[in-house]
Design an enzyme around this catalytic site. Structure first.
Site, PDB file in Angstrom:
ATOM      1  N   LYS A 130       0.875  -1.180   0.000  1.00 50.45           N
ATOM      2  CA  LYS A 130       0.000   0.000   0.000  1.00 50.45           C
ATOM      3  C   LYS A 130       0.903   1.218   0.000  1.00 50.45           C
ATOM      4  O   LYS A 130       2.027   1.153   0.505  1.00 50.45           O
ATOM      5  CB  LYS A 130      -0.887   0.009   1.257  1.00 50.45           C
ATOM      6  CG  LYS A 130      -2.106   0.886   1.124  1.00 50.45           C
ATOM      7  CD  LYS A 130      -3.229   0.187   0.374  1.00 50.45           C
ATOM      8  CE  LYS A 130      -4.382   1.129   0.112  1.00 50.45           C
ATOM      9  NZ  LYS A 130      -5.561   0.396  -0.395  1.00 50.45           N
ATOM     10  N   ASP A 170      -7.064   4.381  -4.550  1.00 46.38           N
ATOM     11  CA  ASP A 170      -7.705   4.227  -3.230  1.00 46.38           C
ATOM     12  C   ASP A 170      -8.309   5.606  -2.927  1.00 46.38           C
ATOM     13  O   ASP A 170      -8.542   6.384  -3.863  1.00 46.38           O
ATOM     14  CB  ASP A 170      -6.663   3.802  -2.172  1.00 46.38           C
ATOM     15  CG  ASP A 170      -7.312   3.356  -0.863  1.00 46.38           C
ATOM     16  OD1 ASP A 170      -7.858   2.244  -0.814  1.00 46.38           O
ATOM     17  OD2 ASP A 170      -7.309   4.128   0.125  1.00 46.38           O
TER      18      ASP A 170
END
Ligand code: NDP
Length: 452
Positions: A130, A170
């Site tokens: 991430k 995201d």
């Protein structure tokens, strides 16, 4: 790291907290996982002997860097960015990039950790990562967002690649940002390869990728209902957020015959007792994606709806709740309120939206509770399919990608049922199911590699 005999969740967590001070979101994600996995490890000592859990909770590496860019007033601005490459045991790193003022190393570590097991559940060869930045895209011009993305990629490009690490979107990173990031990557590398996913359809993107997380979440919910001969059809649904995941969860829920009654953003929620139909969803999509407006504007157009400033939608009695905004947006108290109001299913589109106390309340109640690792895996699954299409240099039809997405969500549901079965109960513990099934494949790969 000291060699330790694994004793219980508390002693394991005490060590983890000592090694990772000041990272509450990371602690929370690991604790939820450890509560499921430690009892399983006690029964399977080979993982313990290889210190698998200790190794899995330590990222492979974290890259931290400065992003310097110029705003429209020619002022120099600087932000911090990260890429947390958590675990590549079962495939190249894969996971989104988040741009939001709340981004910290703790947030990205929790997301990278969870991503590892979510990706494992999809059955596709993807490791977990991430990344993101504390950059705030709100109120910035397109030109400012472009300059920021180009500057960020100027550093990030050397750490990623189609077989190394494949970022996606995201919170705060949608089609516009992915396009700027990919454009700069291609320019720096002089190679057209699928190193980012969520790309536009004109340049290597996959059909259904935009819709995949929200659609997948509703498919998972339908699988849970179907198992007991029920369906989402005719159910009332509250959804939080009004971004990518929320909008497409609403679209699919509506298509399957449910009635969606809420949306929210960081300023509050709207409640539309008449139900949010396709035209209203199109309005919200335009409002949030194109006009970059606030959800409160919904009530100016649809008079039956009410806006609740600073509140979250969990006080509205519904059959199904789908938190689709951000982490820790549903407290223990709100979980108990949903249960008292008769909620039958909670299906998490956002990552770790429920505080641990709420997770415990949902699991104990025996409702159909799907944790994010399982319920929102559809997004990364279609990202994986985008990588496959890029590698094959072809594009699959909408129907083909949607069928694959449905099959993957069905398979994740089956894995959760297999590992979350409770001997003395009719109900499935989907939290245990997702954690143990996700753990299993990654752990087997790590064992096979030996001490790496
Ligand atoms: P978007 O940026 O498209 O939308 C985020 C939404 O959540 C917006 O409505 C935003 O409101 C709201 N929100 C963000 N932060 C907060 C906050 N602190 N409090 C209240 N509301 C907030 O993001 P996505 O829809 O892509 O992501 C939503 C969630 O889903 C995240 O948890 C993400 O990690 C998860 N997810 C996303 C995937 C994807 O494919 N996009 C895949 C898997 C999980 P506002 O406009 O006011 O900021």
């Amino acid at each position: 790291m000291e060699y330790q005999e694994l004793q219980n969740v508390d002693s394991f967590m005490a060590g983890l907290i000592k090694r990772n001070p000041g990272e509450p979101e990371f602690h929370q994600a690991v604790r939820e996982f450890a509560e499921s996995v430690i009892p399983f490890l006690v029964e399977h000592p080979k993982y313990q002997q290889a210190q698998i859990l200790e190794r899995m909770t330590e990222p492979d590496r974290i890259v931290i860097f400065r992003v310097t860019w110029e705003d429209d007033q020619q002022r120099i601005r600087a932000n911090r960015a990260w890429r947390v490459q958590f675990n590549n045991s079962i495939g190249p790193y894969k996971g989104g990039m988040r741009f939001h003022t709340s981004v910290t190393q703790s947030v990205l570590k929790f997301l990278g950790f969870e991503q590892t097991f979510k990706n494992s559940l999809t059955g596709l060869p993807m490791g977990g990562a991430k990344g993101g930045s504390n950059f705030n895209p709100k109120g910035k011009s397109d030109a400012e967002v472009m300059r920021f993305c180009q500057s960020l990629m100027t550093e990030l490009h050397r750490h990623i690649g189609e077989d190394t690490d494949v970022p996606a979107g995201d919170i705060g990173v949608g089609a516009r940002e992915i396009s700027y990031l990919f454009g700069q990557y291609k320019r720096l590398e002089n190679r057209f390869v699928g190193t980012l996913t969520g790309k536009g359809l004109a340049f290597g993107g996959s059909l259904i990728r935009t819709e995949a997380t929200g659609y997948g979440c509703v498919y998972f919910c339908e699988n849970m209902f179907n198992r007991s001969g029920d369906s989402i059809k005719g159910k009332t649904v509250s959804i939080s957020g009004s971004g990518n995941v929320a909008i497409y969860a609403a679209e699919k829920a509506l298509e399957l015959g449910a009635q969606v009654v809420t949306f929210s953003d960081s300023s509050g929620f709207i409640h539309d007792p008449d139900g949010i139909d396709a035209e209203k969803i199109a309005f919200v999509k335009d409002l949030k994606e194109v006009k970059r407006g606030r959800i409160s504007e919904y009530t100016e157009k649809y008079k039956a709806a009410t806006f609740h400033e600073g509140k979250r939608p969990w006080s509205v009695p519904v059959d199904v709740a789908m938190p689709c905004a951000t982490q820790n947006e549903l407290s223990g108290e709100e979980a108990r309120l949903l249960l008292a109001n008769g909620v039958k299913s909670v299906c998490e589109g956002a990552n770790m939206p429920t505080e641990l106390e709420g997770v415990h309340a949902f699991v104990e109640s025996g409702i159909l509770y799907a944790p994010s690792k399982a319920a929102n895996a559809g997004g990364v699954a279609v990202s994986g399919l985008e990588q496959s299409q890029n590698a094959l240099r072809l594009s699959w039809s909408r129907e083909e990608v949607d069928e694959r997405l449905q099959a993957i969500m069905r398979d994740i549901h089956t894995q959760c049922v297999t590992y979350g079965n409770q001997p003395k109960s009719e109900t499935i513990n989907y939290v245990n199911g997702a954690n143990i099934a996700g753990f299993f494949k990654v752990a087997e790969a790590m064992l096979a590699y030996g001490a790496v």
